[in-house]
Design a protein around this motif. Structure first.
Motif, PDB file in Angstrom:
ATOM      1  N   ASP A 122       0.812  -1.212   0.000  1.00 56.89           N
ATOM      2  CA  ASP A 122       0.000   0.000   0.000  1.00 56.89           C
ATOM      3  C   ASP A 122       0.849   1.268   0.000  1.00 56.89           C
ATOM      4  O   ASP A 122       0.313   2.368   0.115  1.00 56.89           O
ATOM      5  CB  ASP A 122      -0.914   0.019   1.232  1.00 56.89           C
ATOM      6  CG  ASP A 122      -1.885  -1.150   1.247  1.00 56.89           C
ATOM      7  OD1 ASP A 122      -2.403  -1.486   0.166  1.00 56.89           O
ATOM      8  OD2 ASP A 122      -2.107  -1.723   2.333  1.00 56.89           O
TER       9      ASP A 122
ATOM     10  N   ASP B  35      -9.692   7.780   7.634  1.00 55.97           N
ATOM     11  CA  ASP B  35     -10.206   7.774   6.268  1.00 55.97           C
ATOM     12  C   ASP B  35     -10.251   9.177   5.673  1.00 55.97           C
ATOM     13  O   ASP B  35     -11.226   9.577   5.018  1.00 55.97           O
ATOM     14  CB  ASP B  35     -11.607   7.135   6.219  1.00 55.97           C
ATOM     15  CG  ASP B  35     -12.021   6.780   4.795  1.00 55.97           C
ATOM     16  OD1 ASP B  35     -11.131   6.503   3.969  1.00 55.97           O
ATOM     17  OD2 ASP B  35     -13.222   6.814   4.514  1.00 55.97           O
TER      18      ASP B  35
ATOM     19  N   SER C  18      -4.166   7.607   1.216  1.00 54.52           N
ATOM     20  CA  SER C  18      -5.488   7.069   1.548  1.00 54.52           C
ATOM     21  C   SER C  18      -6.221   6.677   0.268  1.00 54.52           C
ATOM     22  O   SER C  18      -5.924   7.194  -0.814  1.00 54.52           O
ATOM     23  CB  SER C  18      -6.295   8.120   2.304  1.00 54.52           C
ATOM     24  OG  SER C  18      -6.626   9.201   1.443  1.00 54.52           O
ATOM     25  N   PRO C  19      -7.184   5.768   0.366  1.00 52.07           N
ATOM     26  CA  PRO C  19      -7.973   5.372  -0.818  1.00 52.07           C
ATOM     27  C   PRO C  19      -8.624   6.571  -1.501  1.00 52.07           C
ATOM     28  O   PRO C  19      -8.678   6.642  -2.734  1.00 52.07           O
ATOM     29  CB  PRO C  19      -9.011   4.420  -0.238  1.00 52.07           C
ATOM     30  CG  PRO C  19      -8.351   3.835   0.972  1.00 52.07           C
ATOM     31  CD  PRO C  19      -7.536   4.956   1.540  1.00 52.07           C
TER      32      PRO C  19
ATOM     33  N   ARG D  15      -6.019   8.341  -3.605  1.00 57.95           N
ATOM     34  CA  ARG D  15      -5.632   7.579  -4.789  1.00 57.95           C
ATOM     35  C   ARG D  15      -6.697   7.641  -5.872  1.00 57.95           C
ATOM     36  O   ARG D  15      -6.387   7.601  -7.064  1.00 57.95           O
ATOM     37  CB  ARG D  15      -5.375   6.117  -4.400  1.00 57.95           C
ATOM     38  CG  ARG D  15      -4.189   5.941  -3.478  1.00 57.95           C
ATOM     39  CD  ARG D  15      -3.844   4.477  -3.315  1.00 57.95           C
ATOM     40  NE  ARG D  15      -2.789   4.294  -2.340  1.00 57.95           N
ATOM     41  CZ  ARG D  15      -2.007   3.234  -2.286  1.00 57.95           C
ATOM     42  NH1 ARG D  15      -2.156   2.257  -3.165  1.00 57.95           N
ATOM     43  NH2 ARG D  15      -1.070   3.121  -1.367  1.00 57.95           N
ATOM     44  N   GLU D  16      -7.936   7.720  -5.436  1.00 61.43           N
ATOM     45  CA  GLU D  16      -9.031   7.805  -6.412  1.00 61.43           C
ATOM     46  C   GLU D  16      -8.961   9.089  -7.234  1.00 61.43           C
ATOM     47  O   GLU D  16      -9.302   9.098  -8.420  1.00 61.43           O
ATOM     48  CB  GLU D  16     -10.379   7.742  -5.691  1.00 61.43           C
ATOM     49  CG  GLU D  16     -10.723   6.364  -5.147  1.00 61.43           C
ATOM     50  CD  GLU D  16     -12.010   6.390  -4.319  1.00 61.43           C
ATOM     51  OE1 GLU D  16     -12.681   7.461  -4.312  1.00 61.43           O
ATOM     52  OE2 GLU D  16     -12.340   5.369  -3.693  1.00 61.43           O
TER      53      GLU D  16
END
Length: 577
Positions: free
Chosen positions: A269, A445, A490-491, A494-495
């Motif tokens: 990650d 998050d 963080s997700p 990355r999005e």
């Protein structure tokens, strides 16, 4: 020392002993607790013992008033010792000028909150017992009758041994009286009341230096044509600065011992950059470049261009600085200047000595608290004590995993093994702290990323000679400069952002150019930004990685490739061969 008696002249060792014990007691108790708890080394205890003899001088000059003088001085020492003792009870640390800085920087409400939070009922009887023992010792003090000449001679001897000789010897070494005085002050600090007196003087001196630096920093022009791709989008960006961590001792980078089990699990990650070095092997000198636009060719730019904290403030971020480094020392004034540029600061390490027990786990709670703060854009700097000497003070007992030769170099001597193992244990605990910061961030998050690097490396018998311990810019070795450098995102981040930098992780890079990589990752652009100095930019340009003292002779600056590392063979590899 001689006293008058019916039988003639003799030496009243018992009387002198009780008198000295009374004066030494007030410094002895805090230093003894420091020894028992293993908070620091023996130096402070020894220095407090020697400096306590200074209080014998007025008694020797006026022996008829021994009890009055001893009682008056004792009251002063008692009051100062309560401050030192109370601070140790609360924080488990030795009182220092850094404490005074925190005290004056805190308001009344914060001080009251700390007192309520940390005060325990048992402290009152402890203070009472401390006072009772002091009183009983004073009761044993009795007048010492002496003729004038022996008294003067003894007083001169005490002054010479406690202050005169150290001042002369340091003067001969340092070549200047000013430097010698600073060395003598350092010897006096472990004893009361000098912790308070000298601590306050040093606090005022360093505060003035820091205020001057902050004033100069405020005059630096803002960035030109600053733009952000974030717009009004909330984000939390975190910079974690390690200390003295050589990546060659991390299993994340191929080290045979499992020193980074938590980061190893997070590797998929993260972006783990394999070939990053620091420009200098000392914290202040390195961070003057790492946190600004300065580099080895332009070392003074840290005085003329914004720091990374200023850059993020200009980009609309609320800025925080959480540090486990010492706060207000002559060496660390530059670091405190960087931290004071932030909107909020959390200072955790008030030890007088850098080589004192202090765990980086202390940063986790304030980091979690800052993550919860209601600010749309946050920039958080976490400055760790990392794997700084003395290594055995960097990790709690439960992290003492490496105790034998398994996985160690075959060339390692028996006397080197404890230090070598202690460093690996420190790296293991550093892995826990850094991975815990990432996990805490992941639970929140947030939209953003966390970048971790060390200020410099450390040679702990890693270089081919096998005899180097620490750092020496005049005799550079690769482990002093090879540092970990990794980024977790963080997700959510990355999005919305390009994150395919896998091919870039092998690029040779110098952390002196960090501010350009940081700007690139954060989506910032400005006239001062150079994409060719960003390790994640398509326009990255490979350059010689210059290391050394830019203020020294020309030959002091060299290309790092001249000292590239050659990993030593381990016990396992030797057995296999």
């Amino acid at each position: 020392m001689q006293v008058r008696s019916e039988k003639g002249w003799g030496i009243d060792w018992a009387g002198i002993g009780w008198l000295f014990l009374f004066f030494w007691y007030f410094s002895c108790v805090p230093q003894l607790l420091i020894q028992i708890t293993g908070t620091s080394g023996f130096t402070g205890f020894r220095q407090a013992f020697v400096m306590s003899a200074l209080w014998l001088v007025p008694v020797l000059l006026f022996p008829a008033k021994t009890r009055l003088i001893a009682g008056s001085i004792g009251l002063l020492l008692w009051a100062a010792s309560l401050v030192s003792l109370g601070y140790f009870f609360i924080y488990g640390q030795e009182f220092s000028q850094s404490v005074i800085f925190i005290m004056f920087e805190s308001n009344a409400a914060e001080s009251r909150e700390y007192l309520i939070q940390y005060f325990a009922w048992w402290m009152l009887p402890a203070f009472a017992l401390h006072t009772l023992v002091a009183y009983l010792l004073w009761r044993r003090v009795r007048p010492i009758e002496m003729t004038r000449q022996p008294a003067f001679a003894a007083a001169a001897l005490m002054l010479l041994s406690s202050v005169g000789y150290p001042l002369i010897s340091q003067g001969l070494r340092e070549k200047t009286m000013g430097s010698a005085l600073l060395k003598v002050e350092a010897r006096m600090e472990p004893a009361v009341p000098w912790q308070l007196v000298l601590g306050y003087r040093q606090y005022r001196e360093q505060l003035n230096n820091m205020q001057g630096m902050l004033t100069d920093a405020a005059k630096i022009p803002p960035l030109k044509h600053l733009k952000s791709t974030l717009g009004d989008q909330p984000a939390t960006l975190v910079l974690v600065i390690g200390e003295s961590t050589n990546r060659q001792r991390m299993s994340l980078y191929g080290y045979p011992r499992n020193t980074t089990p938590n980061l190893d699990k997070l590797r998929q990650d993260m972006l783990v950059f394999d070939d990053v070095v620091t420009p200098r092997p000392y914290t202040i000198e390195a961070l003057q470049q790492v946190l600004t636009f300065a580099d080895e060719q332009n070392p003074d730019l840290y005085l003329k261009t914004p720091s990374i904290v200023s850059v993020m403030k200009q980009a609309g971020f609320k800025t925080y600085w959480i540090t486990n480094q010492q706060t207000m020392t002559k060496r660390n004034t530059m670091l405190t200047t960087f931290s004071e540029q932030a909107d909020e600061q959390v200072y955790l390490n008030n030890n007088r000595n850098q080589n004192a027990r202090q765990y980086d786990g202390d940063v986790l709670a304030p980091f979690a608290k800052v993550l919860q703060e209601d600010a749309p854009k946050k920039f958080i700097v976490v400055h760790l004590l990392g794997t700084h000497m003395s290594y055995q003070y960097r990790y709690p007992p439960e992290f003492e995993k490496f105790t034998d030769r398994t996985g160690a170099p075959s060339s390692l001597r028996d006397d080197q093994l404890p230090t070598y193992n202690a460093y690996d244990n420190a790296v293991l605990y550093n892995d826990f702290v850094v991975s815990s910061l990432i996990k805490e961030y992941a639970q929140k998050d947030d939209n953003g990323f966390l970048l971790y690097l060390s200020d410099h490396g450390e040679d702990v018998f890693d270089s081919p000679t096998g005899n180097v311990l620490g750092r020496n810019e005049a005799k550079p070795t690769a482990p002093m400069y090879t540092i970990p450098f990794m980024v977790w995102a963080s997700p959510k981040w990355r999005e919305g952002h390009e994150w395919s930098f896998i091919a870039d992780t092998k690029r040779p890079y110098s952390s002196s150019q960090l501010i350009h990589t940081w700007a690139d990752l954060a989506g910032l652009s400005f006239d001062e930004y150079d994409p060719s100095k960003s390790i994640v930019s398509a326009e990255f340009k490979e350059r010689p990685r210059i290391i050394g003292n830019p203020y020294g002779a020309k030959k002091s600056l060299i290309d790092f490739s001249l000292i590239k590392p050659k990993p030593p063979k381990t016990e396992i590899e030797t057995a296999q061969k």
